[in-house]
Design an enzyme around this catalytic site. Sequence first.
Site, PDB file in Angstrom:
ATOM      1  N   ASP A  31      -1.160  19.293  10.805  1.00  0.00           N
ATOM      2  CA  ASP A  31      -2.016  18.492   9.923  1.00  0.00           C
ATOM      3  C   ASP A  31      -1.169  17.555   9.067  1.00  0.00           C
ATOM      4  O   ASP A  31      -1.435  17.380   7.881  1.00  0.00           O
ATOM      5  CB  ASP A  31      -2.844  19.427   9.034  1.00  0.00           C
ATOM      6  CG  ASP A  31      -4.010  18.706   8.359  1.00  0.00           C
ATOM      7  OD1 ASP A  31      -4.282  17.555   8.753  1.00  0.00           O
ATOM      8  OD2 ASP A  31      -4.620  19.274   7.448  1.00  0.00           O
TER       9      ASP A  31
ATOM     10  N   LYS B  99      -0.342  14.351   7.537  1.00  0.00           N
ATOM     11  CA  LYS B  99      -1.042  13.115   7.207  1.00  0.00           C
ATOM     12  C   LYS B  99      -0.714  12.745   5.765  1.00  0.00           C
ATOM     13  O   LYS B  99      -0.230  13.597   4.998  1.00  0.00           O
ATOM     14  CB  LYS B  99      -2.548  13.273   7.408  1.00  0.00           C
ATOM     15  CG  LYS B  99      -3.192  14.382   6.601  1.00  0.00           C
ATOM     16  CD  LYS B  99      -4.666  14.518   6.945  1.00  0.00           C
ATOM     17  CE  LYS B  99      -5.325  15.645   6.148  1.00  0.00           C
ATOM     18  NZ  LYS B  99      -6.749  15.826   6.506  1.00  0.00           N
TER      19      LYS B  99
ATOM     20  N   ASN C 156      -1.382  15.021   2.719  1.00  0.00           N
ATOM     21  CA  ASN C 156      -0.629  16.257   2.538  1.00  0.00           C
ATOM     22  C   ASN C 156       0.833  16.026   2.172  1.00  0.00           C
ATOM     23  O   ASN C 156       1.625  16.959   2.155  1.00  0.00           O
ATOM     24  CB  ASN C 156      -0.707  17.114   3.805  1.00  0.00           C
ATOM     25  CG  ASN C 156      -2.112  17.590   4.084  1.00  0.00           C
ATOM     26  OD1 ASN C 156      -2.920  17.712   3.169  1.00  0.00           O
ATOM     27  ND2 ASN C 156      -2.422  17.852   5.342  1.00  0.00           N
TER      28      ASN C 156
ATOM     29  N   ASP D 131      -0.314  22.005   2.221  1.00  0.00           N
ATOM     30  CA  ASP D 131      -1.452  22.370   3.085  1.00  0.00           C
ATOM     31  C   ASP D 131      -1.008  22.878   4.455  1.00  0.00           C
ATOM     32  O   ASP D 131      -1.053  22.160   5.447  1.00  0.00           O
ATOM     33  CB  ASP D 131      -2.416  21.189   3.251  1.00  0.00           C
ATOM     34  CG  ASP D 131      -3.372  21.093   2.085  1.00  0.00           C
ATOM     35  OD1 ASP D 131      -3.364  21.992   1.234  1.00  0.00           O
ATOM     36  OD2 ASP D 131      -4.127  20.109   2.020  1.00  0.00           O
TER      37      ASP D 131
ATOM     38  N   THR E 100     -10.211  12.847   9.366  1.00  0.00           N
ATOM     39  CA  THR E 100      -9.819  11.719  10.190  1.00  0.00           C
ATOM     40  C   THR E 100      -8.883  12.176  11.301  1.00  0.00           C
ATOM     41  O   THR E 100      -7.926  12.904  11.041  1.00  0.00           O
ATOM     42  CB  THR E 100      -9.130  10.632   9.343  1.00  0.00           C
ATOM     43  OG1 THR E 100      -8.549   9.670  10.204  1.00  0.00           O
ATOM     44  CG2 THR E 100      -8.056  11.218   8.448  1.00  0.00           C
TER      45      THR E 100
END
Length: 434
Positions: free
Chosen positions: A251, A253, A256, A269, A332
């Site tokens: 994850d 992105k 984060n 995260d 997203t």
Amino acid sequence: MESSRSWFKIFKQGSSNSKKKEAAAESVKKNNNGGVGVVNSGGKPPINDAPSHATKQKVDAAKQYIENHYKAQMKNLQDRKERRWMLERKLADADVSREEQMNILKKFEEKETEYMRRQRHKMGVDDFELLTIIGRGAFGEVRLCREKTTGNVYAMKKLKKSEMLRRGQVEHVKAERNLLAEVDSTCIVKLYCSFQDDEYLYLIMEYLPGGDMMTLLMRKDTLTEDEARFYVGQTVLAIESIHKHNYIHRDIKPDNLLLDKNGHMKLSDFGLCKPLDSSSFPNFREDDYAGGRNLKPSAEGNKPPMPRRTQQEQLVHWQKNRRTLAYSTVGTPDYIAPEVLLKKGYGMECDWWSLGAIMYEMLVGYPPFYSEEPMSTCRKIVNWINHLKFPEEAKLSVEAKDLIRKLLCNVEQRLGTKGAHEIKVSILKPSFPL
């Protein structure tokens, strides 16, 4: 004589009742061995003394808890003895009087006692002064808080248990907690403690006042290549630190990537929220979208093609929708690797694809495969060969484009597959301006 008769009558009744009980027990035994409809003489079903599966699980959990507790106690005792022994050796080697040695050892014991007292203290919400809310997520909120005894400021992540259970995200929360407790890195957000009550799980984490990379990009539109090089380098170190412990972030992105008060970046995260559940999408296949053609009929196929936007128009449209996507339950998919969407199975290499997408956004202003519809974005990612393009207005250097292409490619050719050192070498090349 009369009393003897009455006693004999009672004895006879007792014998009769005893025989009835024996007959009933024999009946139950026979039925258990092969009979149908097991019922005793009283019309009640037999009692099954075997523990249930849930009870066995609770027993195993209790046993494990007790074993771990006493192992930890013994280890703490051993560590305490070693610390005292080392201090006594240092004092013996130093030119210190006997009286001064005793005073130092006394202070040492007082500190050890205070440390043990604090270790036994069970943390709870009442130990913190709750301040402003700094973020919201799918399972709860992140709130600024101040510890009452020390005055230190932390970020309190408050997660609703019922919501995590309903969405089947318990394992993701455990993964995050385990990784934060296991990985000790300056590039990772620190976890100080965790506790729970009947409704919520609380994670007390390091507070980073600089916000996140998403907010920085929305404020600055794009970064210079020197700025992007700095943040990409720190992201590489953060990803490498979790890969060394055999974790895949999945994850990566801008949301984060958090910034501390000095502008340095830290990753957060871990395993709590997947950016997008690929099971909610149809089974993508590369040949379905080869050459930009979609062989499967879809609702989008009836729509007229979208007019081509300039870089500035695309940037404005992306920023308009970005904040909404960040807090939606769908999220997203712009940073997800194609092998994840294709459900081929994936490894740590998928994190390096995400890094390439973030680097593109830092320099261009929006992700490389951005589209108004998440499904359209996924199709572009699966067919990345035909959709990875650099707008001329962005004026990227040849070296920057080369690094992005080496990250946004098939797994076999992707930089970082053999280790983070591949990307470090590319970033640190003297001729590489990024």
